[in-house]
Write a protein that holds these residues in place. Structure first.
Motif, short mmCIF file in Angstrom:
data_model
loop_
_atom_site.label_atom_id
_atom_site.label_comp_id
_atom_site.label_asym_id
_atom_site.label_seq_id
_atom_site.Cartn_x
_atom_site.Cartn_y
_atom_site.Cartn_z
N GLN A 116 -27.97 10.74 28.36
CA GLN A 116 -27.54 9.65 27.49
C GLN A 116 -26.73 8.65 28.32
O GLN A 116 -25.64 8.99 28.79
CB GLN A 116 -26.69 10.18 26.33
CG GLN A 116 -26.10 9.12 25.45
CD GLN A 116 -27.17 8.34 24.70
OE1 GLN A 116 -28.09 8.93 24.15
NE2 GLN A 116 -27.06 7.04 24.70
N THR B 118 -24.09 5.79 29.00
CA THR B 118 -22.86 5.43 28.27
C THR B 118 -21.93 4.68 29.21
O THR B 118 -22.20 4.53 30.40
CB THR B 118 -22.17 6.69 27.72
OG1 THR B 118 -21.09 6.30 26.88
CG2 THR B 118 -21.64 7.57 28.83
N GLU B 119 -20.85 4.20 28.65
CA GLU B 119 -19.77 3.61 29.43
C GLU B 119 -18.50 4.37 29.09
O GLU B 119 -18.19 4.56 27.92
CB GLU B 119 -19.61 2.12 29.11
CG GLU B 119 -20.72 1.27 29.65
CD GLU B 119 -20.45 -0.21 29.45
OE1 GLU B 119 -19.53 -0.57 28.70
OE2 GLU B 119 -21.18 -1.00 30.07
N LEU B 120 -17.79 4.79 30.12
CA LEU B 120 -16.55 5.54 29.93
C LEU B 120 -15.37 4.66 30.32
O LEU B 120 -15.45 3.89 31.28
CB LEU B 120 -16.53 6.79 30.83
CG LEU B 120 -17.58 7.84 30.58
CD1 LEU B 120 -17.48 8.92 31.64
CD2 LEU B 120 -17.41 8.44 29.20
N ARG C 122 -20.00 2.74 34.18
CA ARG C 122 -21.31 3.20 33.69
C ARG C 122 -21.50 4.67 34.08
O ARG C 122 -21.16 5.07 35.19
CB ARG C 122 -22.43 2.35 34.28
CG ARG C 122 -22.51 0.99 33.67
CD ARG C 122 -23.72 0.19 34.13
NE ARG C 122 -24.86 1.03 34.48
CZ ARG C 122 -25.63 0.82 35.55
NH1 ARG C 122 -25.40 -0.17 36.36
NH2 ARG C 122 -26.64 1.63 35.81
N GLU D 118 -23.83 8.61 32.93
CA GLU D 118 -24.83 9.33 32.15
C GLU D 118 -24.24 10.65 31.71
O GLU D 118 -23.57 11.32 32.49
CB GLU D 118 -26.09 9.61 32.99
CG GLU D 118 -26.98 8.44 33.20
CD GLU D 118 -28.24 8.82 33.99
OE1 GLU D 118 -28.20 9.80 34.76
OE2 GLU D 118 -29.24 8.12 33.81
N LEU D 119 -24.48 11.01 30.47
CA LEU D 119 -24.03 12.30 29.94
C LEU D 119 -25.24 13.22 29.83
O LEU D 119 -26.31 12.80 29.38
CB LEU D 119 -23.40 12.13 28.56
CG LEU D 119 -22.17 11.23 28.48
CD1 LEU D 119 -21.71 11.12 27.02
CD2 LEU D 119 -21.06 11.76 29.35
#
Length: 163
Positions: free
Chosen positions: A116, A118-120, A142, A144-145
């Protein structure tokens, strides 16, 4: 009594008849004074009481501190020890215990594992044991999980750390 209205005169006369005399006033005042002094009598002072209270308070504080420290040590957040697995070659930082992560990678061949994007928040880098610049804490990174089929986050991979 001339300044009293006619309709109040009977009540005023009755009140004057019921009014206590000076001896009754003095007796009531003396009884109230005795009751007041009885309430304010200090209990005998126990000189050994405050050290016991201090000892109990110190013990309770020490126990609480030990429990909190133990709880912090038992929590095993990803930190400097959570480095990408060398033989996995994926660049993911595990967020679950390593055996669970390896099992998910092994099962990934037969079961679905989702990635997934995502932005953290950049401040999360510190929780992962990575270098963190507090001046840029409001920026995003940026990433990815890796999720298992139940939606549990297994690992994170940072795609960019500099804008």
């Amino acid at each position: 009594m001339n300044d009293t209205p006619d309709w109040l005169r009977p009540a005023r006369a009755e009140f004057a008849r019921l009014r206590p005399d000076a001896a009754q006033d003095a007796a009531v005042l003396a009884a109230l004074t005795r009751q007041l002094h009885a309430l304010h009598v200090a209990p005998p002072v126990d000189e050994h009481r405050w050290p016991r209270r201090l000892a109990w308070a110190s013990g309770a504080l020490g126990t609480t501190a030990a429990l909190l420290l133990s709880a912090l040590l038992l929590l095993d957040p990803p930190g400097p020890h959570a480095t990408p697995l060398a033989n996995a070659g994926s660049g993911f930082i595990p967020l679950v215990p390593e055996p669970e992560f390896r099992a998910a990678l092994a099962a990934g061949r037969s079961a679905a594992v989702w990635l997934q994007p995502t932005e953290l928040p950049r401040e999360r880098l510190a929780l992962l044991g990575l270098p963190f610049d507090a001046a840029r804490a409001d920026e995003f990174v940026r990433a990815e999980l890796m999720l298992n089929p139940l939606g549990q986050v297994l690992a994170v991979r940072l795609l960019e750390t500099h804008p």
